[in-house]
Design an enzyme around this catalytic site. Structure first.
Site, PDB file in Angstrom:
ATOM      1  N   GLY A 108       0.863  -1.175   0.000  1.00  0.00           N
ATOM      2  CA  GLY A 108       0.000   0.000   0.000  1.00  0.00           C
ATOM      3  C   GLY A 108       0.894   1.216   0.000  1.00  0.00           C
ATOM      4  O   GLY A 108       1.759   1.346  -0.860  1.00  0.00           O
ATOM      5  N   GLU A 109       0.738   2.059   0.983  1.00  0.00           N
ATOM      6  CA  GLU A 109       1.556   3.263   1.072  1.00  0.00           C
ATOM      7  C   GLU A 109       2.116   3.354   2.494  1.00  0.00           C
ATOM      8  O   GLU A 109       1.376   3.602   3.443  1.00  0.00           O
ATOM      9  CB  GLU A 109       0.706   4.492   0.714  1.00  0.00           C
ATOM     10  N   SER A 110       3.428   3.125   2.597  1.00  0.00           N
ATOM     11  CA  SER A 110       4.032   3.011   3.925  1.00  0.00           C
ATOM     12  C   SER A 110       3.980   4.321   4.713  1.00  0.00           C
ATOM     13  O   SER A 110       3.894   4.310   5.934  1.00  0.00           O
ATOM     14  CB  SER A 110       5.477   2.524   3.804  1.00  0.00           C
ATOM     15  N   CYS A 150       5.857  -5.545   0.435  1.00  0.00           N
ATOM     16  CA  CYS A 150       6.032  -4.240  -0.206  1.00  0.00           C
ATOM     17  C   CYS A 150       6.039  -3.112   0.842  1.00  0.00           C
ATOM     18  O   CYS A 150       7.023  -2.989   1.572  1.00  0.00           O
ATOM     19  CB  CYS A 150       4.973  -4.049  -1.290  1.00  0.00           C
ATOM     20  N   ARG A 167      12.539   3.412  -0.791  1.00  0.00           N
ATOM     21  CA  ARG A 167      11.171   3.414  -1.336  1.00  0.00           C
ATOM     22  C   ARG A 167      11.216   3.644  -2.849  1.00  0.00           C
ATOM     23  O   ARG A 167      12.044   4.389  -3.349  1.00  0.00           O
ATOM     24  CB  ARG A 167      10.326   4.512  -0.688  1.00  0.00           C
ATOM     25  N   ILE A 170       5.270  -3.459  -7.665  1.00  0.00           N
ATOM     26  CA  ILE A 170       4.580  -2.178  -7.884  1.00  0.00           C
ATOM     27  C   ILE A 170       5.199  -1.132  -6.964  1.00  0.00           C
ATOM     28  O   ILE A 170       5.072  -1.225  -5.740  1.00  0.00           O
ATOM     29  CB  ILE A 170       3.068  -2.304  -7.558  1.00  0.00           C
ATOM     30  N   ARG A 171       5.872  -0.161  -7.518  1.00  0.00           N
ATOM     31  CA  ARG A 171       6.562   0.875  -6.720  1.00  0.00           C
ATOM     32  C   ARG A 171       7.297   0.202  -5.544  1.00  0.00           C
ATOM     33  O   ARG A 171       7.194   0.597  -4.391  1.00  0.00           O
ATOM     34  CB  ARG A 171       5.580   1.927  -6.193  1.00  0.00           C
ATOM     35  N   HIS A 225       4.224  -8.230  -4.410  1.00  0.00           N
ATOM     36  CA  HIS A 225       2.843  -8.416  -3.928  1.00  0.00           C
ATOM     37  C   HIS A 225       2.381  -9.867  -4.123  1.00  0.00           C
ATOM     38  O   HIS A 225       1.755 -10.172  -5.148  1.00  0.00           O
ATOM     39  CB  HIS A 225       1.902  -7.493  -4.714  1.00  0.00           C
ATOM     40  N   GLU A 260      -0.065 -11.372  -2.913  1.00  0.00           N
ATOM     41  CA  GLU A 260      -1.529 -11.538  -2.835  1.00  0.00           C
ATOM     42  C   GLU A 260      -2.205 -11.279  -4.176  1.00  0.00           C
ATOM     43  O   GLU A 260      -3.411 -11.492  -4.316  1.00  0.00           O
ATOM     44  CB  GLU A 260      -2.107 -10.611  -1.755  1.00  0.00           C
TER      45      GLU A 260
HETATM   46  N1  GLN Z   1       6.126   2.742  -2.583  1.00  0.00           N
HETATM   47  C1  GLN Z   1       5.162   2.370  -1.597  1.00  0.00           C
HETATM   48  C2  GLN Z   1       5.540   2.905  -0.229  1.00  0.00           C
HETATM   49  O1  GLN Z   1       6.430   3.614  -0.084  1.00  0.00           O
HETATM   50  C3  GLN Z   1       5.020   0.874  -1.498  1.00  0.00           C
HETATM   51  C4  GLN Z   1       4.362   0.344  -2.734  1.00  0.00           C
HETATM   52  C5  GLN Z   1       3.561  -0.888  -2.531  1.00  0.00           C
HETATM   53  O2  GLN Z   1       3.301  -1.327  -1.412  1.00  0.00           O
HETATM   54  N2  GLN Z   1       3.093  -1.413  -3.641  1.00  0.00           N
HETATM   55  O3  GLN Z   1       4.883   2.605   0.711  1.00  0.00           O
END
Ligand code: GLN
Length: 192
Positions: free
Chosen positions: A47-49, A79, A108, A136-137, A172, A174
Site C-alpha cells: 500500500g503506502e508506507s 512491499c 522506497r 509495484i513501486r 505483492h 496476494e
Molecule cells: N512505494 C510504496 C511505499 O512507499 C510501497 C508500494 C507498494 O506497497 N506497492 O509505501
C-alpha cells in the site's frame, strides 16, 4: 491482517483459500491494539508506507505492535509492509517510522514509478517451482545485516528475506492466486 490501508482484502482471501484447503488458520482484520492482541501472527500488506506509518500512530498501534514484534510475533510484510519492518528507510518521509524488525536498509520506490511496475518469475528457497512476482513501486533492499537470510533475489538484489520470525518481500504475493508464500510463512514460521 493489518488493515489500516492498502491491499489487505486480497491477503485475507489468500488466508481464506488456505483455510479452505485445510490449514488451521483464520484471517481477521486488525486496526486496533485490542484486535492485535487476539492474533498469533500478522501480515502487513502493500500500500503506502507513509500513510500506514501515520495511521499506526493515530490508531495508537505502533508501540503495541513494536512490543509484540520484539516479543516474537511472527510477521510477514509485503512491499509497504517490508518498508515498515526495515531498520532504515531511504527516500521516506521525515516523520515516517519503521519497526527495525529486519536489519535492512530499504529505498522506497527503488524500482521506479507505478508505470514501471513489472512481473517476473522468481526462484524461492523452499519452493519447487518459481513464484510469479508482481512488483509495484517496490522497495529496494540496499543493505542487509548478517543475520538476515535472503530467500529470493531478483537480478542480484534481495526481494524476499527472513530473520527469525519476521519475513518480508518487496513484491505483492496476494495479487496472484498462488498462495505458496502465505503457506510458507504460516507453516514454517507461524507453525500452523
Ligand atoms: N512505494 C510504496 C511505499 O512507499 C510501497 C508500494 C507498494 O506497497 N506497492 O509505501
Amino acid at each position: 491482517m493489518l488493515a489500516l490501508q492498502g491491499a489487505f482484502a486480497l491477503h485475507l482471501q489468500a488466508i481464506e483459500r488456505l483455510a479452505a484447503a485445510g490449514l488451521s488458520v483464520e484471517g481477521v482484520p486488525v486496526k486496533t491494539a485490542d484486535e492485535l492482541a487476539e492474533c498469533d501472527a500478522l501480515i502487513m500488506p502493500g500500500g503506502e508506507s507513509t500513510t500506514m506509518s501515520m495511521l499506526l500512530d493515530s490508531q495508537e498501534l505502533f508501540a503495541p505492535l513494536k512490543a509484540a514484534i520484539i516479543n516474537g510475533l511472527p510477521v510477514f510484510g509485503t512491499c509497504a509492509g517490508m518498508i515498515l519492518l526495515s531498520s532504515e528507510i531511504l527516500d521516506g518521509r521525515s516523520d515516517q517510522n519503521c519497526f527495525g524488525a529486519l536489519d535492512m536498509k530499504v529505498r522506497r520506490n527503488a524500482y521506479g514509478a507505478q508505470v514501471e511496475s513489472f512481473e517476473t518469475p522468481l526462484d524461492v528457497a523452499g519452493l519447487d517451482e518459481p513464484f510469479h512476482a508482481v512488483f509495484i513501486r517496490a522497495p529496494g533492499v540496499e543493505a542487509l545485516g548478517a543475520g538476515v537470510e535472503v530467500v529470493s533475489e531478483h537480478q542480484g538484489q534481495p526481494v524476499l528475506c527472513r530473520s527469525g520470525s519476521v519475513m518480508a518481500c518487496s513484491f505483492h504475493p496476494e495479487l496472484t492466486d498462488d498462495d505458496r508464500l502465505h503457506r510458507l510463512f504460516l507453516e514454517t514460521i507461524v507453525g500452523v
